[in-house]
Design an enzyme around this catalytic site. Structure first.
Site, PDB file in Angstrom:
ATOM      1  N   HIS A  30       4.453   5.806  11.700  1.00 47.95           N
ATOM      2  CA  HIS A  30       3.993   5.642  10.307  1.00 47.95           C
ATOM      3  C   HIS A  30       3.030   6.803  10.036  1.00 47.95           C
ATOM      4  O   HIS A  30       1.817   6.605   9.928  1.00 47.95           O
ATOM      5  CB  HIS A  30       3.315   4.284  10.153  1.00 47.95           C
ATOM      6  CG  HIS A  30       3.084   3.847   8.737  1.00 47.95           C
ATOM      7  ND1 HIS A  30       3.237   4.685   7.642  1.00 47.95           N
ATOM      8  CD2 HIS A  30       2.710   2.637   8.231  1.00 47.95           C
ATOM      9  CE1 HIS A  30       2.957   4.005   6.540  1.00 47.95           C
ATOM     10  NE2 HIS A  30       2.648   2.765   6.873  1.00 47.95           N
ATOM     11  N   LYS A  85      25.475  -3.388  -0.098  1.00 43.02           N
ATOM     12  CA  LYS A  85      26.951  -3.325  -0.103  1.00 43.02           C
ATOM     13  C   LYS A  85      27.461  -2.552   1.108  1.00 43.02           C
ATOM     14  O   LYS A  85      28.646  -2.264   1.206  1.00 43.02           O
ATOM     15  CB  LYS A  85      27.433  -2.628  -1.376  1.00 43.02           C
ATOM     16  CG  LYS A  85      27.003  -3.286  -2.661  1.00 43.02           C
ATOM     17  CD  LYS A  85      27.496  -2.439  -3.848  1.00 43.02           C
ATOM     18  CE  LYS A  85      26.521  -2.466  -4.989  1.00 43.02           C
ATOM     19  NZ  LYS A  85      26.756  -1.378  -5.937  1.00 43.02           N
ATOM     20  N   ARG A 141       0.794  -1.227   0.000  1.00 45.48           N
ATOM     21  CA  ARG A 141       0.000   0.000   0.000  1.00 45.48           C
ATOM     22  C   ARG A 141       0.826   1.276   0.000  1.00 45.48           C
ATOM     23  O   ARG A 141       0.601   2.180  -0.806  1.00 45.48           O
ATOM     24  CB  ARG A 141      -0.905   0.082   1.252  1.00 45.48           C
ATOM     25  CG  ARG A 141      -2.225  -0.572   1.143  1.00 45.48           C
ATOM     26  CD  ARG A 141      -2.592  -1.121   2.489  1.00 45.48           C
ATOM     27  NE  ARG A 141      -1.623  -2.129   2.825  1.00 45.48           N
ATOM     28  CZ  ARG A 141      -1.724  -3.404   2.408  1.00 45.48           C
ATOM     29  NH1 ARG A 141      -2.763  -3.783   1.772  1.00 45.48           N
ATOM     30  NH2 ARG A 141      -0.772  -4.284   2.672  1.00 45.48           N
ATOM     31  N   THR A 142       1.750   1.370   0.941  1.00 41.30           N
ATOM     32  CA  THR A 142       2.413   2.653   1.148  1.00 41.30           C
ATOM     33  C   THR A 142       3.240   3.023  -0.091  1.00 41.30           C
ATOM     34  O   THR A 142       3.142   4.137  -0.608  1.00 41.30           O
ATOM     35  CB  THR A 142       3.283   2.615   2.411  1.00 41.30           C
ATOM     36  OG1 THR A 142       2.501   2.067   3.475  1.00 41.30           O
ATOM     37  CG2 THR A 142       3.758   4.002   2.794  1.00 41.30           C
ATOM     38  N   ARG A 174      10.902   3.903   3.668  1.00 38.42           N
ATOM     39  CA  ARG A 174      10.561   2.930   4.718  1.00 38.42           C
ATOM     40  C   ARG A 174      11.833   2.164   5.071  1.00 38.42           C
ATOM     41  O   ARG A 174      12.603   1.773   4.195  1.00 38.42           O
ATOM     42  CB  ARG A 174       9.496   1.955   4.249  1.00 38.42           C
ATOM     43  CG  ARG A 174       9.285   0.830   5.246  1.00 38.42           C
ATOM     44  CD  ARG A 174       8.104  -0.017   4.925  1.00 38.42           C
ATOM     45  NE  ARG A 174       6.862   0.716   5.166  1.00 38.42           N
ATOM     46  CZ  ARG A 174       5.660   0.174   5.070  1.00 38.42           C
ATOM     47  NH1 ARG A 174       5.549  -1.103   4.743  1.00 38.42           N
ATOM     48  NH2 ARG A 174       4.577   0.880   5.301  1.00 38.42           N
TER      49      ARG A 174
END
Ligand code: CP
Length: 306
Positions: free
Chosen positions: A129, A80, A51-52, A101
């Site tokens: 959030h 890396k 969703r986000t 995120r």
């Protein structure tokens, strides 16, 4: 540079203004179709999302902008060993705004401190959030018409549930909002959220393990998933995962206009039989998230010009 890391970075007045903009976007989408022409959103997702990430991308495309980014840490140079700070500096050379995120609490703040462009926290570990909260708030506004005089039940994983933490912080700023915190003992709301958002402000709340006893008093029921990915001990997850399962039978004692929310994804905590109930608002919440993210992108890009 203005970023959004925590929902409390936005005043109540700014949230009201975002809701006004989102409602105007819903009513007049064509008016906004070219607002972000030649602007680029970078979606930096070090942790899975449906969703986000996709709603941010849809939001930018519907504003006439374009999107770059990655959807897992493994497909970026984080694999890396590149730091979040360096990643933020690098992406500032390519994009106009970042949605990020990350599994670590505080990662979005580090990105914002190092980026030359606005950073939006799209979820940082079990912390915050804020754009899910914007989706939640627009849904409450459209369904209930107000943020005050509401009894809000939050059910499930209140310990690691970043959406719960952000929503409590946001809604505790409105008049006469009461909270019912429904969770297993092991997943109670952390003290740092309770002390700052509730106890410190004298907000009325109760803690219980009993969803059915709490049901009749609720105006909003915010269900959450027990999140396997936050548990160090798989046996504890397996013991707790089905602590609450919302069914049509359990809703029999709920108010006829109670609003059922869930940030999604759900696993087993809301029976699919509940989806047909007019009180089930969790798919409307998904759509509202896109409109609020459009409003937020517009606001932060406008402020970045100044
Ligand atoms: N609500 C939410 O954050 O969903 P995703 O994990 O799919 O982005």
């Amino acid at each position: 540079m203005r970023s959004l890391i925590d929902i409390l970075d936005l005043s109540v007045e700014e949230i009201d203004a975002l809701i006004v903009t989102a409602c105007d976007i819903i009513a007049n989408p064509d008016k906004y179709a070219e607002c972000c022409k030649r602007k680029k959103l970078a979606t930096l997702f070090f942790e899975p999302s449906t969703r986000t990430r996709l709603s941010f991308e849809a939001a930018m495309l519907e504003l006439g902008g374009s999107v770059i980014g990655f959807s897992s840490a493994n497909s970026s140079s984080a694999a890396k060993g590149e730091s979040v700070a360096d990643t933020a500096k690098v992406i500032s050379c390519y994009a106009d705004i970042i949605a990020m995120r990350h599994p670590k609490e505080g990662a979005a703040l580090v990105a914002a401190q190092n980026a030359e462009i606005p950073v939006i926290n799209a979820g940082d570990g079990g912390h915050c959030h804020p754009t899910q909260t914007l989706a939640d708030l627009l849904t409450v506004y459209r369904e209930k018409g107000r943020f005050s005089n509401l009894t809000v039940g939050l059910c499930g994983d209140l310990k690691f549930g970043r959406t719960v933490h952000s929503l409590i912080n946001a809604m505790s700023r409105y008049d006469n909002v009461k909270f019912v915190l429904i969770s297993p003992e092991e997943l109670k709301l952390p003290s740092y959220v309770k002390n700052a958002a509730l106890k410190g402000k004298g907000i009325e709340y109760v803690q219980t393990t009993d969803l059915e006893a709490a049901m009749p008093g609720l105006d909003i029921l915010y269900m959450t998933r027990i999140q396997q990915e936050r548990f160090a001990d798989i046996d504890e997850y397996l013991r707790l995962k089905d602590s609450y399962i919302l069914t049509p039978e359990k809703l029999a004692s709920a108010k006829p206009d109670m609003c059922i929310l869930h940030p999604l994804p759900r696993v087993n905590e809301i029976s699919v039989k509940v989806d047909a109930d007019p009180r089930a608002c969790y798919f409307k919440q998904v759509l509202n998230g896109k409109f609020m993210r459009m409003a937020l992108i517009l606001k932060l890009l406008e402020e970045a010009k100044r």
